[in-house]
Scaffold this motif. Structure first.
Motif, PDB file in Angstrom:
ATOM      1  N   TYR A 104     -99.647  55.286  17.006  1.00 14.91           N
ATOM      2  CA  TYR A 104     -99.048  54.778  18.232  1.00 14.91           C
ATOM      3  C   TYR A 104     -99.821  55.243  19.370  1.00 14.91           C
ATOM      4  CZ  TYR A 104     -95.464  52.399  15.761  1.00 14.91           C
ATOM      5  OH  TYR A 104     -94.543  51.689  14.744  1.00 14.91           O
ATOM      6  N   ILE A 105    -100.603  56.208  19.186  1.00 18.75           N
ATOM      7  CA  ILE A 105    -101.188  57.018  20.349  1.00 18.75           C
ATOM      8  C   ILE A 105    -102.717  56.551  20.205  1.00 18.75           C
ATOM      9  CG2 ILE A 105    -101.620  58.849  21.701  1.00 18.75           C
ATOM     10  CD1 ILE A 105     -98.693  59.853  21.301  1.00 18.75           C
ATOM     11  N   GLN A 106    -103.607  57.649  19.102  1.00 22.54           N
ATOM     12  CA  GLN A 106    -104.581  57.669  19.106  1.00 22.54           C
ATOM     13  C   GLN A 106    -105.433  56.486  18.362  1.00 22.54           C
ATOM     14  OE1 GLN A 106    -105.141  60.928  16.225  1.00 22.54           O
ATOM     15  NE2 GLN A 106    -103.908  62.289  17.666  1.00 22.54           N
ATOM     16  N   ASP A 107    -104.579  55.550  17.544  1.00 22.84           N
ATOM     17  CA  ASP A 107    -105.362  54.461  17.177  1.00 22.84           C
ATOM     18  C   ASP A 107    -104.611  53.073  17.998  1.00 22.84           C
ATOM     19  OD1 ASP A 107    -106.383  55.921  15.248  1.00 22.84           O
ATOM     20  OD2 ASP A 107    -105.052  55.468  13.569  1.00 22.84           O
ATOM     21  N   ASN A 108    -103.771  53.488  19.165  1.00 19.84           N
ATOM     22  CA  ASN A 108    -103.394  52.264  19.612  1.00 19.84           C
ATOM     23  C   ASN A 108    -104.475  51.815  20.612  1.00 19.84           C
ATOM     24  OD1 ASN A 108    -101.927  50.892  21.892  1.00 19.84           O
ATOM     25  ND2 ASN A 108    -100.278  52.073  21.867  1.00 19.84           N
ATOM     26  N   PRO A 109    -104.666  50.470  20.428  1.00 20.37           N
ATOM     27  CA  PRO A 109    -105.772  49.880  21.128  1.00 20.37           C
ATOM     28  C   PRO A 109    -105.569  49.606  22.766  1.00 20.37           C
ATOM     29  CG  PRO A 109    -104.197  48.060  20.030  1.00 20.37           C
ATOM     30  CD  PRO A 109    -103.825  49.519  19.502  1.00 20.37           C
ATOM     31  N   HIS A 110    -104.334  50.089  23.154  1.00 24.68           N
ATOM     32  CA  HIS A 110    -104.143  49.731  24.391  1.00 24.68           C
ATOM     33  C   HIS A 110    -104.420  51.208  25.210  1.00 24.68           C
ATOM     34  CE1 HIS A 110    -102.321  45.903  23.975  1.00 24.68           C
ATOM     35  NE2 HIS A 110    -101.681  46.650  22.983  1.00 24.68           N
ATOM     36  N   PRO A 111    -105.324  51.133  26.560  1.00 22.87           N
ATOM     37  CA  PRO A 111    -105.495  52.260  27.167  1.00 22.87           C
ATOM     38  C   PRO A 111    -104.273  53.369  27.440  1.00 22.87           C
ATOM     39  CG  PRO A 111    -105.627  50.396  28.735  1.00 22.87           C
ATOM     40  CD  PRO A 111    -105.334  49.825  27.545  1.00 22.87           C
ATOM     41  N   LYS A 112    -104.690  54.513  28.065  1.00 17.26           N
ATOM     42  CA  LYS A 112    -103.497  55.576  28.407  1.00 17.26           C
ATOM     43  C   LYS A 112    -102.726  55.015  29.574  1.00 17.26           C
ATOM     44  CE  LYS A 112    -103.089  60.310  29.834  1.00 17.26           C
ATOM     45  NZ  LYS A 112    -103.889  61.422  30.206  1.00 17.26           N
ATOM     46  N   GLY A 113    -101.457  55.139  29.329  1.00 17.44           N
ATOM     47  CA  GLY A 113    -100.578  54.664  30.253  1.00 17.44           C
ATOM     48  C   GLY A 113    -100.104  53.101  30.205  1.00 17.44           C
ATOM     49  N   GLN A 114    -100.666  52.344  28.927  1.00 13.80           N
ATOM     50  CA  GLN A 114    -100.250  51.248  28.510  1.00 13.80           C
ATOM     51  C   GLN A 114     -99.773  51.139  27.052  1.00 13.80           C
ATOM     52  OE1 GLN A 114    -103.020  48.200  29.806  1.00 13.80           O
ATOM     53  NE2 GLN A 114    -103.196  49.015  31.914  1.00 13.80           N
TER      54      GLN A 114
END
Length: 518
Positions: A104-114
């Protein structure tokens, strides 16, 4: 030059302008002081009202947050979600923290804050299914209520869910690296008194998972359906919402603002005049803050946190055992601005009035001094007995007219006195001439009378002398004849000489008298 030596034409305008300026200055000072006092009182009441209004809004908002935490902690959706996330957590093979942060953080395709935009990572895991089912509901709650983040923490201190998926996600806030963070402290405090209805608040402090930004937390206990200890519902409090409740520009003018200050004398809301966030960055140490943190409320004039003289209203703002200082302030320079404008208007009006009064004074002085100058010149000519001089301003009905009337009387009296003097001089001249005529006549009469006597005596003396001489001759001739007759003749001759001398003296006296009479 002494003022008393100035001419009336100079004195009158000076006096009139001086009195006008004095009246304007006195009126201006009184008006300015009264206005300043009224404006200060009005501003104090305004700031008092602002502080009371902001206190009410904050109290209402914070109470609604507290009530919402209480209600949602008892909500079945929240209870079911915590249960589902716990099961999904337990079903993860290996280290749940590393696995969930990677997904949910490292592989999350959305940028930081999103990172919150990821709903279903597509792994098909039990946790992923629970996330897909409940994430939209919690995300909508977070957006609607304006929370920075929403957490579900189980009874072991594991953050099994958060909306924004920051570095605190999937960590243990009781034993992990964030145990001493605001999130860790709020759950640990609630753990010590885990009772239904007990809501715990942790004041704002820098929060590492959020990039060191200030964060405050409010936590409520979650019980499962068997009424057993289940975990915690935690809200990361929104600074912008709390700031919005205090930082309202309506009625605050150009320098007014309201804000919260914590026990550490650092701001808990943003200043409307600071482009950067003021929370936990701007220190406010003042008497107002100290009083408010001690539970007092009031308003006074003093230096604000920038050192400017301001009207500051203060009062305590309490929330779940934490006391903040709520301040509403406005710079005195802005409060006194209408007074300064009034003083400028009075100064301009004073200058205009002074100029007008000076013009009127000069015209008025000239209307008095010109006739007076003419009157003075006329009086000087009249003093020189120039009776042809015309007395000015006799047709006026004021004091100058009365003065002209008096001068006219002086002129008439002078002319009459001169006429009487001429008549008296004529009478004196005639009397003198009459006296001279009479004296001359008397002298002539006396001379004529005495002259005849003198001539008669002189003639008699002359005849007597001749007779004496004849007799002397005769006596000489008969001297020898009679001694007695000779002695008689000699005596007679002596008498005649005496008479002749007396006659001559009488003649001289008569001539002297005649001379003196003439």
């Amino acid at each position: 030059m002494s003022f008393l030596r100035l001419k009336i034409a100079t004195k009158l305008p000076i006096i009139m302008v001086g009195l006008a300026v004095l009246a304007i200055v006195a009126t201006g000072l009184i008006a300015a002081m009264e206005s300043e006092g009224a404006l200060e009182h009005s501003a104090k009441e305004e700031m008092r009202a602002v502080a009371a209004g902001r206190h009410h809004e904050l109290h209402t908002y914070l109470r609604s947050m507290k009530n919402e935490a209480k209600i949602l902690s008892d909500n079945e959706t929240v209870i079911d979600a915590l249960t589902a996330f716990e099961k999904g957590w337990a079903a993860i093979a290996g280290d749940p923290t590393k696995s969930l942060q990677k997904t949910y953080i490292q592989d999350n395709p959305h940028p930081k804050g999103q990172k919150d935009k990821l709903v279903d990572p597509g792994t098909g895991s039990e946790y992923a299914r629970a996330h897909k089912k409940y994430h939209k509901w919690f995300r909508e709650l977070q957006e609607t209520r304006g929370y920075y983040d929403v957490f579900l923490v189980n009874h072991k201190g594991q953050v099994v869910y958060s909306v924004f998926k920051e570095k605190d996600f999937a960590t243990n806030v009781e034993t992990g690296r964030y145990a001493d963070s605001g999130l860790g402290r709020v759950t640990q405090r609630l753990e010590k008194n885990f009772t239904d209805g007990n809501i715990v608040f942790e004041d704002f402090a820098p929060y590492a998972p959020s990039g060191g930004k200030p964060a405050g937390f409010i936590a409520a206990p979650i019980f499962d359906k068997a009424n057993e200890k289940h975990g915690f519902l935690v809200f990361q409090m929104p600074i912008d919402r709390i700031t919005a409740a205090t930082e309202q520009e309506v009625g605050m003018g150009d320098t007014g603002e309201a804000f919260l200050v914590g026990q550490d004398h650092l701001m808990r809301t943003d200043s409307r005049f600071d482009e950067e966030s003021s929370v936990l960055r701007v220190e406010v140490r003042s008497e107002a803050v100290t009083r408010a943190l001690n539970g007092e409320k009031g308003v006074f004039v003093g230096p604000n946190y920038e050192g400017d003289r301001a009207i500051i209203a203060y009062r305590p703002q309490e929330f779940l055992g934490t006391t903040w200082a709520l301040l509403a302030q406005k710079n005195m320079a802005e409060v006194d601005e209408p007074v300064a404008a009034l003083e400028r208007d009075i100064l301009i009006a004073g200058i205009i009035i002074a100029v007008v009064i000076a013009a009127i004074g000069i015209a008025f002085a000239m209307s008095i001094t010109r006739p007076m100058a003419h009157m003075t010149a006329a009086m000087r000519r009249l003093a020189d007995k120039d009776w042809e001089t015309e007395v000015p301003a006799r047709n006026r009905s004021d004091e100058l007219g009365a003065m002209a009337g008096a001068v006219q009387v002086f002129k008439d009296n002078g002319m009459e006195m001169e006429r009487l003097q001429r008549e008296q001089e004529e009478k004196d001249r005639q009397a003198a001439e009459e006296r001279r005529r009479l004296m001359n006549q008397m002298a002539d009469d006396f001379q004529n009378s005495v002259g005849g006597v003198v001539e008669t005596v002189s003639s008699a003396a002359t005849e007597l002398q001749s007779t004496a001489q004849s007799m002397s001759s005769i006596s000489e001739e008969v001297n020898s004849q009679a001694t007695t007759v000779a002695s008689a003749a000699e005596e007679a001759s002596t008498n005649v000489s005496t008479v002749a001398s007396s006659a001559e003296e009488l003649s001289s006296s008569i001539q002297e008298i005649s001379r003196q009479v003439q």
